[in-house]
Design an enzyme around this catalytic site. Structure first.
Site, short mmCIF file in Angstrom:
data_model
loop_
_atom_site.label_atom_id
_atom_site.label_comp_id
_atom_site.label_asym_id
_atom_site.label_seq_id
_atom_site.Cartn_x
_atom_site.Cartn_y
_atom_site.Cartn_z
N SER A 200 41.75 35.76 39.84
CA SER A 200 41.28 34.45 40.31
C SER A 200 41.96 34.06 41.62
CB SER A 200 41.60 33.39 39.25
OG SER A 200 41.12 32.13 39.63
N GLY A 201 41.16 33.58 42.57
CA GLY A 201 41.73 32.97 43.77
C GLY A 201 42.44 33.91 44.71
N TYR B 66 10.18 57.29 43.95
CA TYR B 66 10.95 56.94 45.13
C TYR B 66 12.32 57.62 45.04
CZ TYR B 66 13.41 54.11 48.59
OH TYR B 66 14.15 53.69 49.68
N SER C 178 39.61 36.15 37.08
CA SER C 178 38.65 35.19 37.61
C SER C 178 38.32 34.15 36.55
CB SER C 178 37.37 35.93 38.00
OG SER C 178 36.34 34.99 38.20
N SER C 179 38.25 32.90 36.98
CA SER C 179 37.93 31.84 36.02
C SER C 179 36.52 32.02 35.45
CB SER C 179 38.08 30.46 36.68
OG SER C 179 37.31 30.41 37.86
N ASP C 180 35.70 32.82 36.10
CA ASP C 180 34.35 33.08 35.59
C ASP C 180 34.31 34.21 34.56
OD1 ASP C 180 33.09 31.11 37.20
OD2 ASP C 180 33.17 32.45 38.92
N GLY D 233 33.30 34.10 44.71
CA GLY D 233 32.63 35.22 44.07
C GLY D 233 33.56 36.21 43.40
N ASN D 234 32.95 37.11 42.64
CA ASN D 234 33.73 38.09 41.89
C ASN D 234 32.81 39.16 41.32
OD1 ASN D 234 32.72 36.60 39.40
ND2 ASN D 234 34.07 35.07 40.30
N HIS E 187 24.26 25.83 41.01
CA HIS E 187 25.46 26.63 41.15
C HIS E 187 25.20 27.83 42.10
CE1 HIS E 187 29.18 28.34 38.85
NE2 HIS E 187 29.09 28.86 40.05
N HIS F 228 28.22 33.17 46.07
CA HIS F 228 27.61 31.92 46.55
C HIS F 228 26.84 32.23 47.83
CE1 HIS F 228 30.22 29.02 44.07
NE2 HIS F 228 30.63 30.24 43.74
N ASP G 148 10.33 45.59 44.75
CA ASP G 148 11.06 46.86 44.69
C ASP G 148 12.26 46.78 43.74
OD1 ASP G 148 9.55 48.48 46.39
OD2 ASP G 148 10.63 47.86 48.19
N HIS H 287 29.05 37.81 40.80
CA HIS H 287 28.72 36.41 41.10
C HIS H 287 29.07 36.13 42.55
CE1 HIS H 287 28.44 32.14 41.04
NE2 HIS H 287 29.74 31.93 41.02
#
Lengths: 232, 232, 232, 232
Positions: free
Chosen positions: D45-46, D227, D74-76, D28-29, D169, D97, D120, D95
């Site tokens: 990344s990583g 709210y 990040s590779s994303d 994630g990132n 994914h 998982h 909501d 992002h």
């Protein structure tokens, strides 16, 4: 004291298992190997994880002779040794009874590659072993457990598939180091959970396409990898 | 103060239940017995686990007479006593409403032995009791709960099967000591979870072969055990 | 400052929800009432639980007029007030979106009384409300939510069934005090989880017999209760 | 150092993911954008989340050129950039998982709006993307992932539906700020879990009526929201 540095790595791999909730009490074990010296360091049998220190780990050779240590090694040592003998590329082995991975093993179902999280670490379905015969169970059970794994990998690269489910038992994982083996055990549990929830939502779920599987696996592994930082 | 050492063991067994997430609020209870003195120490009724100290545990004899303690004993005391009277080999009893074990009890399904994790601690399927009759519920309910368990174990060794599911209620576990009873409660919950996930993955999952079940149980228990460290 | 003691009780009930994992961020709310003064204390709207202090809780009367407080009250205040007006025996109300209870509410299924854990706190199936009409949703939605609950309890004692599932929404719970209301929310979630796992194991699972249900409920509640310690 | 304040916001969004259990290891990132400067800050990344500091985050422009930072982004990153280019109203992207959201993505099922918790925050079913073609996977995979999301939102307001499931994914979420994007990731996981349990209890569960969905979404969002507390 032999292989002090490896002892510390193996201790750390064992501690990772308890920190991540993969083991309770004395479940599971991690080991590591020094390939140059031919020495394996493994958790002692039946000792709770919070009592582990580098000094009470056990050092054995690849034939299972204990060379250093006052305690008995993990009863699964012969399984670890069979893996080290058959897979020269691996440097660490981990066994757990983590919940989702063990459930797949108990159901004797391979874990299909249903998403990119899986493909990031395991190149295809995580396989299940054949069941052991009664004879294999009676004598040298733990060694036979290793051998049934090795037979399952006759045509596979253990670094592309660093995990297996022993039927009716649970997962064994490995990696280039004890640390990587422990991480693979954590990642396998995550992947097993994702697959469990996925097949509950869709019993007919199919694996992702080979192109997507390969993209994810090889962006993290091998010569063309571009995930993460370059080695320093 | 009577049986001070046993009080500490029973306190510790109760605390293990809350540490492992098996109980909330005032759910569940652990007890222990001093066989020489015929004295049972048990959690007081309705007291939160974090308020327990050795001094507020309750001491009773095997007929349920309170010999020491300002608080009422757990309302399940008569169940514990029925087990102590019927099973002379046990030294501790634990009752919880832990999630997966209770679900199996509520579904009135025994927990089949679907893997080696189960076989490591429970020699076969964890049984479910018969339901109590309306008469057994009306009067001496808690004693009858114990007796319905004991009837279920007419042909079983309680140390080979240290747990039972009371139908529509939840698990009772025991062991040679309060500590072992609490550990069995934790292990039962783990095994119940693994079996739950396994039957979800394969509703037709069958128990592991007897050879594998016996191998795992007897490598940890009995004269030929080789798991863990030799007694010191 | 009005009703300082009640503010502390209501704060504590709100904190219990976050400690037990029933709420995240600004989900859910707890309130309490001082029946003599006719004053209700409730969580402010949209404020994270870890920013709550007795001073930022909101005091209103039974008609919803804010009497003290710089912040807006929870938008669910009209629901709480409808319950306080209709159920004179209750002293606290709690609303959460806890996972298992909400899933039953979303599935519009009552939670059947499948075991003694349930019967210890809820005397029979936890009911689901009718859906609100489009008109009830358009105007005075939150008050109508309270009224649809009250209609569902036309023939029920709210202290024998201290919880309800609002269809497509989630649980509301109550009790003699804010503390008891919060505990009922925790217990409902536990019971909802047990029932979820039970029907997964046996979709045809049936409620426990009335004799067993009554035994458990009335050993904890009412004149013949014998669970716990006598009032001091 | 560029965009110091944004670096801190992005760091905090990344930390929220690990605090809430949505990510492990380097999964994630989170990123954020300064619209005036056209600069995006993203996780390297990583790198494990507990090694993140404002200084090792990476600054890029909207074309993906790294302007500041010693580490690879990040590779994303190309996925995030495609979203920032297409959705001018968003200020942060996340992002993960996370387990339940990823299971829905792996099952290629949209998450239906089964309750008010969902309504909501997400105005209707959380959509699933089309699968990528083999060509889209081979080259510029991460950019194509962003584009397949953008195509799915051709007729949708990204602030009314701040999440998507990429088929096979996992989820991508966004919001007006990095903090809001991270919160949406947490809320999506909660909603995905509720929906998972709901369809397990009732495979034929249907979405809540539009009136109820709109009531909940618009009492929290837009001009008529009531709210929470008024902006200060």
């Amino acid at each position: 004291m032999l292989v002090r540095h490896l002892r510390e790595e193996v201790l750390e791999a064992n501690l990772e298992l308890i920190r991540r909730g993969l083991v309770i009490y004395t479940f599971g074990n991690a080991s590591g190997i020094d390939r140059d010296l031919g020495l394996v360091v493994i958790k002692p049998s039946g000792v709770p994880f919070d009592e582990l220190v580098p000094e009470n780990l056990v050092v054995a050779d690849l034939q299972g002779r204990v060379l250093e240590g006052d305690l008995r090694p993990s009863s699964d040592l012969p399984t670890h040794l069979a893996l080290y003998r058959a897979f020269p590329s691996i440097g660490g082995v981990v066994h757990t009874h983590s919940r989702y991975a063990t459930a797949w093993a108990q159901a004797c179902r391979e874990i299909p590659c249903l998403g990119t999280t899986h493909a990031d670490y395991f190149h295809g379905a995580v396989p299940v072993t054949e069941p052991l015969t009664a004879e294999e169970i009676e004598a040298d059970y733990e060694r036979h457990t290793g051998e049934v794994i090795v037979r399952r990998f006759a045509n596979a690269d253990p670094l592309e598939m660093p995990a297996v489910l022993v039927a009716g038992h649970g997962p064994f994982c490995w990696g280039k180091s004890p640390r990587e083996a422990a991480e693979h055990a954590v990642l396998l549990e995550e992947v097993a959970a994702l697959a469990y929830f996925t097949v509950a939502l869709d019993p007919a779920a199919v694996p992702i396409p080979a192109a997507l599987r390969d993209k994810h696996f090889y962006r993290k592994h091998g010569a063309a990898a571009y995930y993460g930082q370059p080695p320093r």
